[in-house]
Design an enzyme around this catalytic site. Structure first.
Site, PDB file in Angstrom:
ATOM      1  N   HIS A  37     -14.297 -91.408  -2.722  1.00 43.62           N
ATOM      2  CA  HIS A  37     -14.072 -90.479  -1.599  1.00 43.62           C
ATOM      3  C   HIS A  37     -14.567 -91.014  -0.246  1.00 43.62           C
ATOM      4  O   HIS A  37     -14.484 -90.315   0.754  1.00 43.62           O
ATOM      5  CB  HIS A  37     -14.758 -89.142  -1.893  1.00 43.62           C
ATOM      6  CG  HIS A  37     -14.363 -88.563  -3.214  1.00 43.62           C
ATOM      7  ND1 HIS A  37     -13.064 -88.191  -3.492  1.00 43.62           N
ATOM      8  CD2 HIS A  37     -15.075 -88.341  -4.339  1.00 43.62           C
ATOM      9  CE1 HIS A  37     -13.002 -87.742  -4.732  1.00 43.62           C
ATOM     10  NE2 HIS A  37     -14.207 -87.831  -5.278  1.00 43.62           N
ATOM     11  N   GLY A  73     -25.065 -87.330  -7.729  1.00 37.39           N
ATOM     12  CA  GLY A  73     -26.020 -86.262  -8.035  1.00 37.39           C
ATOM     13  C   GLY A  73     -25.303 -85.100  -8.700  1.00 37.39           C
ATOM     14  O   GLY A  73     -24.098 -84.920  -8.506  1.00 37.39           O
ATOM     15  N   HIS A 152     -48.364 -84.060 -18.948  1.00 33.17           N
ATOM     16  CA  HIS A 152     -48.622 -84.841 -20.162  1.00 33.17           C
ATOM     17  C   HIS A 152     -47.748 -84.420 -21.348  1.00 33.17           C
ATOM     18  O   HIS A 152     -47.514 -83.239 -21.578  1.00 33.17           O
ATOM     19  CB  HIS A 152     -50.094 -84.741 -20.569  1.00 33.17           C
ATOM     20  CG  HIS A 152     -50.525 -83.336 -20.835  1.00 33.17           C
ATOM     21  ND1 HIS A 152     -50.419 -82.740 -22.052  1.00 33.17           N
ATOM     22  CD2 HIS A 152     -51.040 -82.399 -20.000  1.00 33.17           C
ATOM     23  CE1 HIS A 152     -50.860 -81.506 -21.987  1.00 33.17           C
ATOM     24  NE2 HIS A 152     -51.241 -81.262 -20.735  1.00 33.17           N
ATOM     25  N   HIS A 161     -31.462 -83.640 -15.062  1.00 32.10           N
ATOM     26  CA  HIS A 161     -31.931 -83.692 -13.676  1.00 32.10           C
ATOM     27  C   HIS A 161     -33.071 -82.699 -13.492  1.00 32.10           C
ATOM     28  O   HIS A 161     -32.865 -81.490 -13.559  1.00 32.10           O
ATOM     29  CB  HIS A 161     -30.757 -83.355 -12.735  1.00 32.10           C
ATOM     30  CG  HIS A 161     -31.110 -83.380 -11.282  1.00 32.10           C
ATOM     31  ND1 HIS A 161     -30.177 -83.163 -10.297  1.00 32.10           N
ATOM     32  CD2 HIS A 161     -32.275 -83.601 -10.624  1.00 32.10           C
ATOM     33  CE1 HIS A 161     -30.752 -83.244  -9.111  1.00 32.10           C
ATOM     34  NE2 HIS A 161     -32.041 -83.502  -9.285  1.00 32.10           N
TER      35      HIS A 161
END
Ligand SMILES: CC(C)(COP(=O)(O)OP(=O)(O)OC[C@H]1O[C@@H](n2cnc3c(N)ncnc32)[C@H](O)[C@@H]1OP(=O)(O)O)[C@@H](O)C(=O)NCCC(=O)NCCS
Length: 219
Positions: A37, A73, A152, A161
């Protein structure tokens, strides 16, 4: 052959974030972009040039460029990153991990199937000020975006994402191809399925099933 060259697949907003990390870290000398694009010849951030579309990838391989990164994205579960990754991998591209110099990643973290020290690469992006703490496991081609906190022993699936400012408390598990919206917080030990969409600024207090779309306080 350029050994320090890379092609970024997708030239939009997420590409600019990733490109900025490449520039800040001085990770590659030659940076190309493909995007169907954006006109060929467009220069992005004064540093990377759009050279064509997906079909151009074959000629880049023939020129000896071996590194690629998915910079499309997504803000919802979508197959596009998986499809582009598969296409480019079949052409022979290798996918490094791109970790911003301002991110903090524990040396005990597993990126894809590799330890941080092995640096083999699985196409993972870790943005500015993101923190990935001890014994977390990050799936391939996932996005750990700006200022997110992966505490953790969290386990993040491939092509997922974790967007800007998300906080995953300890031992959270997130499935593949899931999107967690900006500023969301997930309580410790929660399990989130695959293809899930969590809206921006949500507070997740219960497990979320595969394919669910949730917003707000999820309990
Ligand atoms: C959840 C989301 C995908 C919904 O988008 P959508 O399907 O276009 O839905 P709409 O904007 O039409 O909103 C539908 C309803 O949900 C509400 N809503 C939308 N997003 C919400 C959110 N994050 N939290 C609470 N309510 C939300 C809207 O107010 C609206 O309510 P109404 O029906 O009472 O008017 C979107 O709002 C969102 O949060 N996207 C994530 C953005 C993001 O994190 N970007 C980060 C990029 S790095």
């Amino acid at each position: 052959m350029y050994t320090r060259s890379i092609v970024l697949l997708g030239g939009g907003g997420h590409c600019k974030s990733v490109l900025d990390t490449v520039i800040r870290g001085n990770l590659y000398d030659k940076i190309y972009i493909t995007d169907p694009h954006i006109p060929a010849g467009t220069v992005i951030l004064d540093r990377a040039t759009v050279v064509g579309n997906d079909e151009t990838l074959l000629s880049l391989i023939e020129k000896g460029i071996r590194n690629a990164f998915i910079t499309v994205g997504v803000i919802e579960p979508s197959p596009i990153r998986y499809d582009l990754y598969t296409y480019a991998a079949e052409l022979g591209f290798h996918f490094p991990d791109l970790i911003d110099p301002g991110a903090i990643v524990s040396s005990s973290v597993i990126l894809g199937e590799n330890t941080v020290k092995e640096k083999k690469g699985e196409g993972i992006f870790v943005g500015k000020a993101a923190v990935i703490n001890a014994d977390a496991v990050i799936g391939k081609c996932s996005i750990i975006n700006t200022a997110s906190v992966i505490e953790h022993e969290c386990v993040i699936g491939a092509f997922t994402h974790i967007s800007v400012g998300v906080i995953l408390c300890g031992q959270v598990a997130v499935g593949c191809n899931t999107f967690i919206g900006a500023g969301s917080t997930v309580r410790q030990g929660i399990k989130i399925g695959r293809n899930v969409l969590i809206g921006a600024n949500s507070l997740v207090l219960r497990d979320v099933k595969d394919g669910e779309k949730v917003v707000g306080v999820v309990k």
